[in-house]
Design a protein around this motif. Structure first.
Motif, PDB file in Angstrom:
ATOM      1  N   CYS A 168      40.919  31.847  39.413  1.00  0.00           N
ATOM      2  CA  CYS A 168      41.544  33.156  39.272  1.00  0.00           C
ATOM      3  C   CYS A 168      40.508  34.169  38.823  1.00  0.00           C
ATOM      4  CB  CYS A 168      42.715  33.129  38.284  1.00  0.00           C
ATOM      5  SG  CYS A 168      42.215  33.034  36.548  1.00  0.00           S
ATOM      6  N   GLU A 320      46.611  30.719  38.009  1.00  0.00           N
ATOM      7  CA  GLU A 320      46.237  30.422  39.391  1.00  0.00           C
ATOM      8  C   GLU A 320      47.365  30.816  40.351  1.00  0.00           C
ATOM      9  OE1 GLU A 320      44.921  26.366  39.569  1.00  0.00           O
ATOM     10  OE2 GLU A 320      42.907  26.885  38.834  1.00  0.00           O
ATOM     11  N   GLN A 323      46.946  34.492  40.858  1.00  0.00           N
ATOM     12  CA  GLN A 323      45.859  34.778  41.798  1.00  0.00           C
ATOM     13  C   GLN A 323      46.291  34.528  43.244  1.00  0.00           C
ATOM     14  OE1 GLN A 323      42.492  36.012  41.162  1.00  0.00           O
ATOM     15  NE2 GLN A 323      42.915  36.358  43.332  1.00  0.00           N
TER      16      GLN A 323
END
Length: 378
Positions: A168, A320, A323
């Motif tokens: 990320c 994550e 992201q």
């Protein structure tokens, strides 16, 4: 329809630049490895925002970081061999000093030819068991403070080091730690706890917040209580956490209610790995106060480590996922309402530097809204 949309936007302030397209400022010291991972006569590969580095320790113990390519055939120097005070390329044995200059080409006679200029060398220093490099303007390295860790030097705290890769943008990590309202994510580890924001301050390059935590259902993980000194000192009272982003680093301190000394403190840096800065390497230290009976901390250590690993794994899952959403949407569509995080975003935005659009898998201008797919492996 377009005209009405334009009319609605008239008089409004322009949208701020997409924070996920802001790169980290290279003019700071960044940890790229733990000191113990670079013993004498060893070379390892490291990276900062797409700049590959070969970090090696010579026989004398000096650490150096060079551009990870041989000036000859561009083969990574991290594949090479350390001999004495030089790093020798694995291919044709060209030898480099710690300053990046070529000291020897075995089949070249100095009388007939001069060696090439060599490769870039990055200022390198060590502190707190970490290897730091200065990837920015080398002229600024001498006047830029290197992080120091007085608690380690004093011997009052034991350190738990960690090094993890997270897929990320580094800003997601800053937001995750500073915004303690996400504790619902950790309900299986912490039980029911309530974070109350006591206040915060912000200014050029920093945001600092104070939280008090109270429990509504008791902690479920034994390591959480041990880490805050409940199990060691027999204390059971609210925890006060101070969390600070002091660009580009982040710190956290827990001071038991009614005390002045920290039960534990965290120092962490999020070092971008790739040029698009969609992956970062987390280097950090958790410094835990030693109790009166040292054996108690030794017994508690496995529980504390297990607790921190579980919390980090849940945080990594969340950031994550954030992201991946950004990658799919091609822009930041977050609807952030917490004033503290809005302040943090402004600090990160104004302290950073633009990412070269050519380095971004999505390309294009910020806020284009075009999907680009997932760009980093999970």
């Amino acid at each position: 329809m377009i005209e009405s949309a334009l009319a609605e936007d008239e008089g409004r302030a322009p949208r701020p630049a997409d924070l996920r397209r802001i790169g980290i400022d290279p003019d700071f010291w960044y940890p790229v490895a733990q000191s113990r991972s670079v013993p004498p006569n060893k070379v390892i590969a490291a990276s900062f925002a797409g700049r590959r580095m070969a970090v090696f320790r010579s026989a004398s113990g000096a650490v150096a970081a060079l551009e990870d390519r041989c000036a000859h055939r561009q083969v990574p120097l991290s594949m090479g061999v350390v001999e004495g005070e030089t790093l020798r390329c694995c291919y044709h044995a060209w030898a480099y000093r710690g300053n990046g200059r070529i000291s020897q080409i075995p089949y070249l006679t100095r009388e007939t030819e001069r060696p090439p200029r060599g490769v870039t060398a990055y200022p390198t220093r060590e502190s707190g068991g970490l290897v730091f490099v200065f990837p920015g303007d080398p002229a600024k390295a001498a006047t830029t403070p290197l992080p120091s860790f007085p608690q380690l030097r004093s011997g009052t705290h034991k350190v738990m080091r960690f090094s993890r890769t997270v897929h990320c943008h580094y800003s997601f990590m800053h937001e995750n730690l500073l915004d303690m309202n996400h504790q619902f994510l950790h309900r299986g580890v912490l039980g029911k706890i309530r974070p109350d924001l006591l206040g915060y301050e912000s200014g050029p390059g920093f945001v600092e917040a104070r939280y008090r935590f109270t429990s509504d259902g008791g902690r479920k993980d034994r390591g959480a209580g041990l880490l805050s000194a409940e199990g060691i000192g027999g204390r059971e009272s609210p925890d006060v956490l101070t969390i600070r982003t002091g660009y580009p680093y982040q710190t956290l301190e827990l001071v038991p209610d009614g005390e002045t000394e920290t039960a534990f403190s965290l120092w962490v840096a999020y070092v971008p790995v790739d040029a698009a800065q969609r992956t970062c390497h987390v280097q950090g230290m958790l410094m835990i106060r030693k109790p009166r009976f040292a054996a108690a901390l030794t017994l508690a250590w496995p529980f504390m480590r297990r607790f921190t690993e579980r919390v980090f794994a849940e945080d990594r899952m969340a950031v994550e996922a954030e992201q991946r959403a950004w990658d799919e949407q091609g822009e930041d569509r977050n609807n952030e309402i917490f004033p503290l995080i809005l302040e943090l975003r402004e600090v990160l935005r104004t302290s950073g530097v633009p990412i070269d659009p050519a380095a971004s898998p999505c390309g294009g201008a910020a806020g284009s809204g075009t999907a680009c797919g997932t760009v980093v492996p999970s």
